[in-house]
Each structure stands twice: as structure tokens, then as C-alpha cells.
Design a protein around this motif. Sequence first.
Motif, PDB file in Angstrom:
ATOM      1  N   MET A 118       0.853  -1.185   0.000  1.00 55.99           N
ATOM      2  CA  MET A 118       0.000   0.000   0.000  1.00 55.99           C
ATOM      3  C   MET A 118       0.890   1.236   0.000  1.00 55.99           C
ATOM      4  SD  MET A 118      -3.136   0.993   2.585  1.00 55.99           S
ATOM      5  CE  MET A 118      -2.165   1.490   3.990  1.00 55.99           C
ATOM      6  N   THR A 119       0.633   2.140  -0.919  1.00 48.11           N
ATOM      7  CA  THR A 119       1.353   3.404  -0.956  1.00 48.11           C
ATOM      8  C   THR A 119       0.394   4.517  -0.582  1.00 48.11           C
ATOM      9  OG1 THR A 119       0.858   3.688  -3.301  1.00 48.11           O
ATOM     10  CG2 THR A 119       2.899   2.571  -2.750  1.00 48.11           C
ATOM     11  N   GLU A 120       0.926   5.631  -0.031  1.00 48.32           N
ATOM     12  CA  GLU A 120       0.031   6.637   0.514  1.00 48.32           C
ATOM     13  C   GLU A 120       0.529   8.049   0.277  1.00 48.32           C
ATOM     14  OE1 GLU A 120       1.432   7.213   5.084  1.00 48.32           O
ATOM     15  OE2 GLU A 120       0.387   5.366   4.586  1.00 48.32           O
ATOM     16  N   SER A 121      -0.408   8.987   0.343  1.00 43.25           N
ATOM     17  CA  SER A 121      -0.097  10.411   0.308  1.00 43.25           C
ATOM     18  C   SER A 121      -1.016  11.091   1.313  1.00 43.25           C
ATOM     19  CB  SER A 121      -0.328  10.968  -1.097  1.00 43.25           C
ATOM     20  OG  SER A 121      -0.203  12.372  -1.120  1.00 43.25           O
ATOM     21  N   LEU A 122      -0.475  12.068   2.063  1.00 46.32           N
ATOM     22  CA  LEU A 122      -1.249  12.684   3.123  1.00 46.32           C
ATOM     23  C   LEU A 122      -1.217  14.194   3.023  1.00 46.32           C
ATOM     24  CD1 LEU A 122       0.764  10.275   4.620  1.00 46.32           C
ATOM     25  CD2 LEU A 122      -1.070  10.541   6.251  1.00 46.32           C
ATOM     26  N   PHE A 177      -4.415   6.634  -0.995  1.00 45.90           N
ATOM     27  CA  PHE A 177      -3.500   5.493  -1.075  1.00 45.90           C
ATOM     28  C   PHE A 177      -4.031   4.510  -2.115  1.00 45.90           C
ATOM     29  CE2 PHE A 177      -6.405   4.942   2.507  1.00 45.90           C
ATOM     30  CZ  PHE A 177      -6.945   3.689   2.314  1.00 45.90           C
ATOM     31  N   ARG A 178      -3.170   3.589  -2.510  1.00 46.41           N
ATOM     32  CA  ARG A 178      -3.532   2.583  -3.509  1.00 46.41           C
ATOM     33  C   ARG A 178      -3.335   1.193  -2.934  1.00 46.41           C
ATOM     34  NH1 ARG A 178      -4.450   4.313  -8.691  1.00 46.41           N
ATOM     35  NH2 ARG A 178      -4.063   6.524  -9.048  1.00 46.41           N
ATOM     36  N   THR A 186       4.427   0.263  -7.276  1.00 41.11           N
ATOM     37  CA  THR A 186       4.082   1.677  -7.414  1.00 41.11           C
ATOM     38  C   THR A 186       2.693   1.826  -7.958  1.00 41.11           C
ATOM     39  OG1 THR A 186       5.100   1.667  -9.592  1.00 41.11           O
ATOM     40  CG2 THR A 186       6.470   2.353  -7.762  1.00 41.11           C
ATOM     41  N   PRO A 187       2.024   2.963  -7.685  1.00 34.25           N
ATOM     42  CA  PRO A 187       0.663   3.183  -8.167  1.00 34.25           C
ATOM     43  C   PRO A 187       0.598   3.194  -9.675  1.00 34.25           C
ATOM     44  CG  PRO A 187       1.237   4.763  -6.460  1.00 34.25           C
ATOM     45  CD  PRO A 187       2.494   4.061  -6.847  1.00 34.25           C
TER      46      PRO A 187
END
Length: 220
Positions: free
Chosen positions: A1-5, A12-13, A218-219
Amino acid sequence: MTESLSANEVTFRLSRSRRSVPRSRAALHAVLGGWGVGQDVLESAELVLSELVTNALRVPVPSDRQVGVRIARSLEDGLLRLEVSDAGSGRPGVRAPGDEETCGRGLLLVEAVAHRWGVEERAGGIGKTVWAELKAPDIVVEPEGREVAAVMVRLGQRVRVWGEWRAVLTVRTEPYAAGGLAVVLGLDEGPALRVHAAEPLTVRDGGVPSARESGEGTPR
């Protein structure tokens, strides 16, 4: 899981696996806990997000296509917005399954729980986004943070560096050659931060748990 805040949203994806549903719920709990959302709204949001992610995982697309999730809040309107995006075509609709059918009730539940919901095309990409909004009158403004000496920073906190909030993944101390103590913080993005132990840093607690060790791609 990748994320941005950011202060008012988390994106996230997720990979196309059964583990992604509980992972999305875990992320939701972490975010809403930091936003001060009450238990009733949390339970409703958990149900809605679980159904939306489950539906997205069932869409017939190549297995390397990930599912996108966005959790956002509107402080002015007191609304919580959940979005789940997939690369599939078509527009899902509410069904009325028979008593003996074991599936097909996902959007029926979403419609019953959410304040409103809908479907829209993904901006600049293939596929669609299914979104739902829930009333969350107790949603709160996230604190800007507090100043502490660098030596007081702990794992799980977020520190304000280079104009952005970074999650603290590791903390260690080491001596300066000329005397004194340095604190070295390993962050979720960018190089490690090395500062004097007494230097003031702005920190805040909580946030979405880092998933950099999950080994996912990666997304897309």
C-alpha cells in the motif's frame, strides 16, 4: 500500500488482493481517529469503505491494476467523503437481490448508510470513481502541532520538516565529534534528519501507518 497525506485528505492505492479490504479499514481507523470522528460515524464509514473496496476488487481488469482510495473531510460542511477508484468500465447501480442471493447488496448498504453517493469518471485516467459522503458533525480541525526538543521525538509521530509533515520511522542518537548529542530521524520520505538533541522541532501525533514495508508496487 502506498500513501499520500495532507491536512484534510489521505490517498492510497491497494493491490488487487483480499488483504486490501482489511488494510483499507485499518487506514480508515487511523485517519478518523486523528480527526476526532465519533464511533457511530466510524462504524458507518468502515461499512461503506469495505463495500466500495470489495466492489472495486471484483471489477474485471488486469491484475496489476490497483485500486485507489481517498479519504477526505470538509470541516465547513461537517462531511466525510470516501472515494474508491478502479480501472473498470461501466457504472455500478443499486440492485435488489433475492433472499437467497449471497452478494449484490453492497451499494444497497452504501445507499442506506451514506448521506449521498455517486459515480464519476476518473479525471485524466481510465475507469471510474465511486464516492460516498457521510455526515460527520464531530469532525475536528487537526492540531498544527507542538514544539519539543529533538531528543523527545518518538516513533509514530510526525515532524514538520522542509515545509511538510513526515512520519518518523526510526530514531537514534549519536555523539558529535566536538561534543554534544545529535538526534537522527529516519523519515518516510527524503533523507534522514540530523539535528542537535536540544533543537526544537514541531511534531504531532498519529497519522496513517506507513506501508513502505508491504512490498507492493508503485501506483498505476
